[in-house]
Design an enzyme around this catalytic site. Structure first.
Site, short mmCIF file in Angstrom:
data_model
loop_
_atom_site.label_atom_id
_atom_site.label_comp_id
_atom_site.label_asym_id
_atom_site.label_seq_id
_atom_site.Cartn_x
_atom_site.Cartn_y
_atom_site.Cartn_z
N TYR A 4 86.40 59.01 69.00
CA TYR A 4 86.88 58.54 67.69
C TYR A 4 85.66 58.31 66.82
O TYR A 4 84.90 57.38 67.06
CB TYR A 4 87.66 57.25 67.90
CG TYR A 4 88.38 56.67 66.69
CD1 TYR A 4 87.85 56.71 65.41
CD2 TYR A 4 89.61 56.03 66.86
CE1 TYR A 4 88.51 56.16 64.33
CE2 TYR A 4 90.28 55.46 65.78
CZ TYR A 4 89.72 55.53 64.53
OH TYR A 4 90.38 54.96 63.46
N ASP A 6 88.45 44.86 61.22
CA ASP A 6 89.56 45.35 60.42
C ASP A 6 89.59 44.76 59.01
O ASP A 6 89.23 43.61 58.81
CB ASP A 6 90.89 45.06 61.12
CG ASP A 6 91.14 46.03 62.26
OD1 ASP A 6 91.16 47.24 61.99
OD2 ASP A 6 91.28 45.57 63.41
N GLU A 44 98.79 55.59 68.05
CA GLU A 44 98.04 54.40 68.43
C GLU A 44 98.89 53.19 68.08
O GLU A 44 99.44 53.11 66.98
CB GLU A 44 96.72 54.32 67.67
CG GLU A 44 95.72 55.40 68.05
CD GLU A 44 94.43 55.31 67.24
OE1 GLU A 44 93.59 56.20 67.40
OE2 GLU A 44 94.28 54.37 66.42
#
Lengths: 405, 279
Positions: free
Chosen positions: B176, B61, B50
């Site tokens: 995911y 994040d 990725e």
């Protein structure tokens, strides 16, 4: 861009997916999506529950001190020698700004949802203070994210929040201002999904926030309408309000959007000037996606969000509420801007002529009133939203004017 | 036609193990070093790579990836340059799937349709766009699938059984699973709960399910590999890289090796768990 098809009403948005035209939406991480849907449902239920409205109304009257006056600014009117200027006195609300209207609604909703932990982002600190205040009142835990730069320039509000029992977290990431505070609040929310309610301070974020916050702020425009009818027997001819995210402005504007005779002006922060650093997203930005919604943003050619600048921490945001983006494209509201210097000058004019110290945010609106009003006839009724009081800005203004306090 | 992603999961199945998926940021700490790192990952044991699209406001994040993105932006990384790095990676590696991961605004600004064409031509196999839930599928997911790019969806602990079908409806490549409620690089998950969640998701989809967020070591990787089809590691690799940078955030002679050393450890972790009997 006024050539687009005009809707029958400007007041019906958003659609069920949270869109105002192409703007709005729900651009959030999957972790948050179920929470956003829960909130949408809870708000839809509350909206039709008379008990919710009764509680809001009682608190509006006895705690916030509503209705806020609609005041004829006689000396400013004389000075500008044009339109008859009225101030909508949101700065007289408990906590000193319009922010509390929205916070009350969201905190009552959080209680209905059984949430015990409240998080908020804040720029100037007015939304943070309002959130800390209502959390104190209802015994809820309160965490306020505030850019480290803003913590520095809005010290009195940081202290107020501390006194009210809130925890203020200075945000060190990115540009350390309002947008980063919002990023950090979203990071908290995504981490503490079970017990946390995110109390957003403006008409931005994922659906339903832009519509919900607007609804809670519409008390400003609804009262203005009634008060103007009482004072003058007719509707105002123009409305002026400052815009960062745009909650005080949409609150004043929305109830008048379908009264086509009413001219509406939103004033963005032009900072050092539109060719330099500024915070005027509509004038200097393009549509993009940030913080859960599609709206006009300040960004570079790669879609990276650029630094906003305004003398006023409350307007220092590179985006704007999606409904404003739509109203801009539809041409219903005219968006203009005022620089730091113009706002500072208007602040001083208002202080000396009216004995009112406005916050630097509505000083931007006042700056444009000084340009607009002289061009209008004497019977033109102009309402400017004094969305907050200037006490919080005193240290900063003293420093700029070279007067130590 | 078998895609690179399908072929790679098939290879891992044949080898009786979970896949190792690694995340690094494009342009961090500079474009050439990030390309060198990207090229070294498959050799060190990564099965799928990725590549992060840097963004100023990465709201899902943690500090490690935030800082990596800002480092990349500071040296002028942008979407055009990131696609160029993928093209150069592809010149030397025809088989390892490349997934671009990031936020919607840079793609939106690049121009969606032009981006999909350019990404596919550069050799990108799939996209993970954090701020596009199924409610916004018209924006990029459906056009991406049409353009032959896998749109890989995140499922999270808050995605309940009622919502899972919607999340899985327009997805391809793999799913995911975000192991925690939170941001990248912070808490380590409860591996037992993760295995149960993966089982729940697999009841709804034939796609492989990989697990990421909070995986930092070979031991973590092994623990996740027991219950999942793949393990994703990102922040730990970025931390390893960050630890080698000089005071001005420039790469040093140890930078690439620091990342590959950790990838080897993770790869051993993943390979220590045999999944043959389950297959």
């Amino acid at each position: 861009m006024t050539n687009q098809a005009q809707p029958n009403s400007f007041r019906t948005g958003p659609d069920e997916r949270g869109h105002f035209g192409i703007f709005g939406g729900r651009f959030v991480a999957e972790t948050l999506m179920p929470l956003v849907l829960d909130l949408e449902k809870a708000y839809a239920d509350a909206k039709v529950d008379p008990a919710f409205h009764a509680e809001m109304s009682a608190m509006m009257t006895h705690y916030i001190g509503r209705p806020s006056p609609l005041y004829f600014a006689e000396r400013l009117t004389e000075h500008l020698n044009g339109a008859k200027i009225y101030f909508k006195r949101e700065e007289l609300n408990h906590t000193g700004a319009h922010k509390v209207n929205n916070v009350l609604g969201q905190i009552l909703l959080a209680r209905r949802m059984g949430k015990k932990r409240i998080i908020a982002e804040t720029g100037a600190g007015q939304h943070g203070v309002a959130t800390a205040t209502l959390c104190a009142r209802y015994g809820l835990e309160c965490i306020v994210y505030m850019g480290a730069v803003d913590v520095e320039r809005q010290k009195p509000n940081v202290f107020r929040m501390n006194m009210l029992g809130a925890k203020v977290v200075p945000v060190q990431s990115g540009t350390r201002t309002l947008k980063d505070a919002m990023n950090e609040a979203l990071r908290d929310w995504v981490t503490n999904v079970a017990d946390t309610f995110y109390c957003i301070g403006t008409v931005a974020g994922p659906h339903p926030y832009p519509a919900m916050v607007r609804d809670f702020q519409c008390v400003i425009g609804n009262e203005t309408r009634e008060q103007m009818m009482q004072a003058e027997g007719r509707l105002p001819d123009s409305l002026v309000a400052c815009i960062g995210g745009g909650s005080n402005a949409i609150g004043l504007f929305h109830p008048f959007l379908d009264d086509r005779s009413v001219e509406i002006y939103g004033v963005e922060a032009a900072g050092h000037g539109l060719d330099k650093l500024h915070a005027a997203s509509l004038t200097g930005g393009r549509p993009g996606v940030l913080h859960g919604n599609r709206t006009y943003l300040l960004m570079n050619d790669d879609g990276q969000i650029t630094d906003a600048h305004s003398i006023s921490a409350g307007l220092d945001y590179p985006g704007i509420g999606p409904e404003h983006s739509w109203l801009h494209d539809m041409g219903r509201v005219t968006y203009i801007s005022a620089t730091d210097d113009e706002a500072l000058e208007a602040f001083q004019l208002c202080a000396r002529l009216e004995g009112i110290l406005p916050a630097l945010e509505p000083a931007h609106a006042l700056a444009k009133v000084t340009e607009l009003a002289p061009k209008k006839a004497k019977d033109h009724l102009m309402v400017v939203n004094i969305s907050g009081r200037g006490d919080k800005d005193m240290p900063q203004i003293a420093e700029i004017l070279g007067a130590g306090i | 036609m078998t895609t690179r992603i399908e072929a790679r999961f098939e290879k891992c199945r044949r080898e009786g193990r979970a896949a190792l998926v690694t995340y690094v940021m494009a342009g961090d700490p500079d474009p050439e070093t990030s390309l060198e790192i990207l090229k070294s990952l498959p050799r060190a044991g990564a099965d799928i790579v990725e590549f992060g699209l840097p963004f100023t406001d990465p709201m899902a994040d943690g500090p490690a990836i935030q800082a990596a993105g800002l480092r990349a932006l500071k040296v002028g990384q942008n979407t055009v340059k990131t696609l160029e790095l993928v093209r150069r990676f592809r010149e030397g590696d025809a088989d390892t799937p490349v997934i671009l991961m990031g936020y919607f605004n840079p793609i939106h600004t690049y121009g969606r349709d032009r981006f999909l064409v350019d990404a596919r031509q550069a050799g990108v196999d799939g996209l993970i766009v954090v701020d596009l839930p199924p409610e916004e599928d018209d924006e990029l997911c459906l056009p991406a699938l049409e353009a032959g790019l896998a749109f890989i969806r995140l499922a999270t602990p808050t995605t309940d059984d009622k919502r899972l079908p919607a999340v899985l409806a327009n997805t391809a490549g793999f799913v995911y699973y975000v192991s925690i409620t939170g941001i990248t690089g912070m808490a380590t998950p409860d591996f037992g709960k993760v295995a149960m969640a993966v089982e729940r998701i697999k009841r709804h989809t034939p796609l492989p399910v990989v697990v990421g967020f909070g995986v930092k070591s070979g031991a973590h990787a092994a623990a996740v590999a027991r219950g999942a089809d793949g393990v994703v590691v990102g922040s730990a690799l970025i931390d390893a890289l960050n630890g080698t940078l000089d005071a001005d955030d420039r790469a040093t002679s140890r930078s690439v090796e620091a990342v590959t050393t950790l990838v080897k450890e993770l790869s051993e972790g993943v390979r220590s768990v045999s999944k043959r009997e389950a297959a």
